[in-house]
Design an enzyme around this catalytic site. Structure first.
Site, PDB file in Angstrom:
ATOM      1  N   ASP A   6       8.599  15.657  33.511  1.00  0.00           N
ATOM      2  CA  ASP A   6       8.238  14.383  32.878  1.00  0.00           C
ATOM      3  C   ASP A   6       7.192  13.707  33.755  1.00  0.00           C
ATOM      4  O   ASP A   6       7.497  13.213  34.831  1.00  0.00           O
ATOM      5  CB  ASP A   6       9.496  13.503  32.767  1.00  0.00           C
ATOM      6  CG  ASP A   6       9.154  12.050  32.479  1.00  0.00           C
ATOM      7  OD1 ASP A   6       8.103  11.797  31.856  1.00  0.00           O
ATOM      8  OD2 ASP A   6       9.950  11.166  32.879  1.00  0.00           O
ATOM      9  N   THR A  10       2.789   6.927  37.004  1.00  0.00           N
ATOM     10  CA  THR A  10       3.038   6.694  38.429  1.00  0.00           C
ATOM     11  C   THR A  10       3.703   7.910  39.084  1.00  0.00           C
ATOM     12  O   THR A  10       3.253   8.398  40.111  1.00  0.00           O
ATOM     13  CB  THR A  10       3.922   5.448  38.634  1.00  0.00           C
ATOM     14  OG1 THR A  10       3.327   4.339  37.945  1.00  0.00           O
ATOM     15  CG2 THR A  10       4.058   5.109  40.113  1.00  0.00           C
ATOM     16  N   ASN A  11       4.777   8.392  38.486  1.00  0.00           N
ATOM     17  CA  ASN A  11       5.550   9.479  39.099  1.00  0.00           C
ATOM     18  C   ASN A  11       5.763  10.641  38.139  1.00  0.00           C
ATOM     19  O   ASN A  11       5.809  10.450  36.919  1.00  0.00           O
ATOM     20  CB  ASN A  11       6.930   8.953  39.528  1.00  0.00           C
ATOM     21  CG  ASN A  11       6.819   7.990  40.692  1.00  0.00           C
ATOM     22  OD1 ASN A  11       6.201   8.310  41.707  1.00  0.00           O
ATOM     23  ND2 ASN A  11       7.392   6.808  40.544  1.00  0.00           N
ATOM     24  N   GLY A 107       2.561   8.211  22.777  1.00  0.00           N
ATOM     25  CA  GLY A 107       2.843   8.746  24.110  1.00  0.00           C
ATOM     26  C   GLY A 107       3.979   9.758  24.020  1.00  0.00           C
ATOM     27  O   GLY A 107       5.014   9.472  23.425  1.00  0.00           O
ATOM     28  N   ASP A 109       6.103  10.665  26.125  1.00  0.00           N
ATOM     29  CA  ASP A 109       7.350  10.144  26.719  1.00  0.00           C
ATOM     30  C   ASP A 109       8.160   9.363  25.693  1.00  0.00           C
ATOM     31  O   ASP A 109       9.394   9.380  25.693  1.00  0.00           O
ATOM     32  CB  ASP A 109       7.036   9.267  27.938  1.00  0.00           C
ATOM     33  CG  ASP A 109       6.069   8.125  27.626  1.00  0.00           C
ATOM     34  OD1 ASP A 109       5.158   8.323  26.806  1.00  0.00           O
ATOM     35  OD2 ASP A 109       6.236   7.023  28.196  1.00  0.00           O
ATOM     36  N   ARG A 110       7.462   8.700  24.776  1.00  0.00           N
ATOM     37  CA  ARG A 110       8.155   7.879  23.773  1.00  0.00           C
ATOM     38  C   ARG A 110       8.794   8.771  22.706  1.00  0.00           C
ATOM     39  O   ARG A 110       9.874   8.490  22.205  1.00  0.00           O
ATOM     40  CB  ARG A 110       7.166   6.894  23.159  1.00  0.00           C
ATOM     41  CG  ARG A 110       6.403   6.148  24.248  1.00  0.00           C
ATOM     42  CD  ARG A 110       5.386   5.205  23.694  1.00  0.00           C
ATOM     43  NE  ARG A 110       6.036   4.040  23.112  1.00  0.00           N
ATOM     44  CZ  ARG A 110       5.396   3.149  22.350  1.00  0.00           C
ATOM     45  NH1 ARG A 110       4.125   3.303  22.079  1.00  0.00           N
ATOM     46  NH2 ARG A 110       6.049   2.120  21.876  1.00  0.00           N
TER      47      ARG A 110
END
Ligand SMILES: Nc1ncnc2c1ncn2[C@@H]1O[C@H](COP(=O)(O)OP(=O)(O)O)[C@@H](O)[C@H]1O
Ligand SMILES: CC(C)(COP(=O)(O)O)[C@@H](O)C(=O)NCCC(=O)O
Ligand SMILES: [K+]
Length: 257
Positions: A6, A10-11, A107, A109-110
Site C-alpha cells: 500500500d 507519505t509512506n 484513488g 487506496d479509496r
C-alpha cells in the site's frame, strides 16, 4: 504467500499474508527513486530479522503515487517471479465497479478501503482514512464506491501553518487538554485537533443526511485512534483496512481470472 503493498503519498506499507493472517508488516517512506533492488535488500533484511523464510509468489499493489509502480512491478517480477496485480489497472478486477463521473480516476487506496470495509461490514459505509490527505469514501448498499470527500491531511495542515507563517514552529499533532491554548504550540495543536474533530463530525453528518440509509462510520489510518479519544467519531476503527482490502481484491481476481 501474498505480498500486499500500500503506497501512500507519505509512506509505503508492505505486509505478508499467509492466507489467514498477516505475519509481518513493515513501513518505509515513499520515494520514487527507490529501485527494485533497494526494496528487495530492505525487505529481505527485515524478513531475516524476523526469521521469516517464506516463498512469496504473488504481489498486489495499491499506489496513490503512479511513479513508484514501475519499480514495484520490477520487484515482483525479478525477485518473486510474478506479475503483480495493480489496483486501478484494467486487468485488476474489482468486486463492485465504482459509480463516479465518467473519466474520473478514483484513488486506488479509496477503492481498496471500500472493498475491505464492505467485506467486513456490508454496505452503507463512510470510511474515514487519515493519510497525507484525509479521505471520506462512501460505500453504497451493494459495496460500490460512490464518491466521497478529500480534505487536507492533519500533518499537512500543521506543516502548511509552519511553512506559511514565520513565527509558527513545526508542531506534532497531539490531543490538547483544553481548547484555549496558552502558548503558540498549544494554540496550533488546538486548532488542528479540534478543527479536525469538527471536520469529521460535520462531513459525516452531511453525508448521512444526503444518503437514504443509515451509514456506519469506519475510521482507519494511524491518527484515527487519536481523534477517537476526543469524541465518539467512529462506529469501528480498523487499523489494517487497506491491507485487508488488498487481500479481498486479490482473492476476487484469483476466482475470476
Ligand atoms: N500514529 C500516528 N501518530 C502520529 N502521526 C502519524 C501516525 N500515523 C501516521 N502518522 C502521520 O500521518 C501522516 C500520514 O501518514 P500515512 O498514513 O502513512 O499516509 P499515506 O498513507 O498518505 O502515506 C504522516 O505524516 C505520518 O507520519
Ligand atoms: C486523495 C489521495 C491523494 C489520498 O492519498 P493518501 O493520503 O493515501 O496518500 C489519493 O486517494 C488520490 O490521489 N486520489 C485521486 C483522486 C480521487 O480519489 O478522487
Ligand atoms: K487517505
Amino acid at each position: 504467500m501474498l505480498l500486499t503493498i500500500d503506497c501512500g503519498n507519505t509512506n509505503t506499507v508492505f505486509s505478508i499474508w499467509n492466507g489467514s493472517e498477516f505475519i509481518a508488516t513493515w513501513r518505509t517512506s515513499t520515494e520514487h527513486q527507490r529501485t527494485a533492488d533497494q526494496y528487495f535488500v530492505w525487505l529481505s533484511t527485515l524478513m531475516g530479522h524476523k526469521k521469516i523464510d517464506v516463498n512469496i509468489n504473488s504481489v498486489i499493489i495499491s499506489s496513490t503515487v503512479p511513479r513508484v509502480v514501475f519499480n514495484l512491478r520490477v520487484l515482483a517480477d525479478r525477485y518473486f517471479n510474478c506479475r503483480p496485480l495493480v489496483v486501478g489497472r484494467p486487468d485488476c478486477l474489482l468486486p463492485v465497479m465504482p459509480r463516479v463521473d465518467e473519466g474520473t480516476t478514483v484513488g486506488p487506496d479509496r477503492l481498496v478501503n471500500s472493498a475491505g470495509a464492505y467485506d467486513r461490514f456490508g454496505g452503507n459505509l463512510i470510511v474515514v482514512d487519515f493519510g497525507t490527505a484525509t479521505t471520506f469514501d462512501v460505500v453504497a448498499d451493494d459495496g460500490a464506491y460512490v464518491g466521497g470527500v478529500i480534505a487536507p491531511g492533519v500533518n499537512l495542515s500543521l506543516e502548511a501553518l509552519h511553512r506559511a507563517a514565520a513565527a509558527l514552529p513545526h508542531v506534532d499533532i497531539s490531543r490538547p487538554q483544553g481548547v484555549v491554548g496558552t502558548n503558540t504550540v498549544s494554540c496550533m495543536q488546538s486548532g488542528i485537533f479540534w478543527g479536525y474533530v469538527g471536520l469529521v463530525k460535520e462531513i459525516c453528518a452531511r453525508i448521512r443526511a444526503e444518503r437514504d440509509a443509515p451509514m456506519k462510520i469506519i475510521g482507519t489510518g494511524g491518527l484515527a485512534r487519536l481523534f477517537e479519544q476526543a469524541d465518539l467519531l467512529f462506529d469501528e476503527i480498523e487499523d489494517d483496512l487497506t491491507m485487508h482490502g488488498l487481500t479481498v481484491i486479490h482473492e476476487f481476481n484469483k476466482d475470476n481470472t
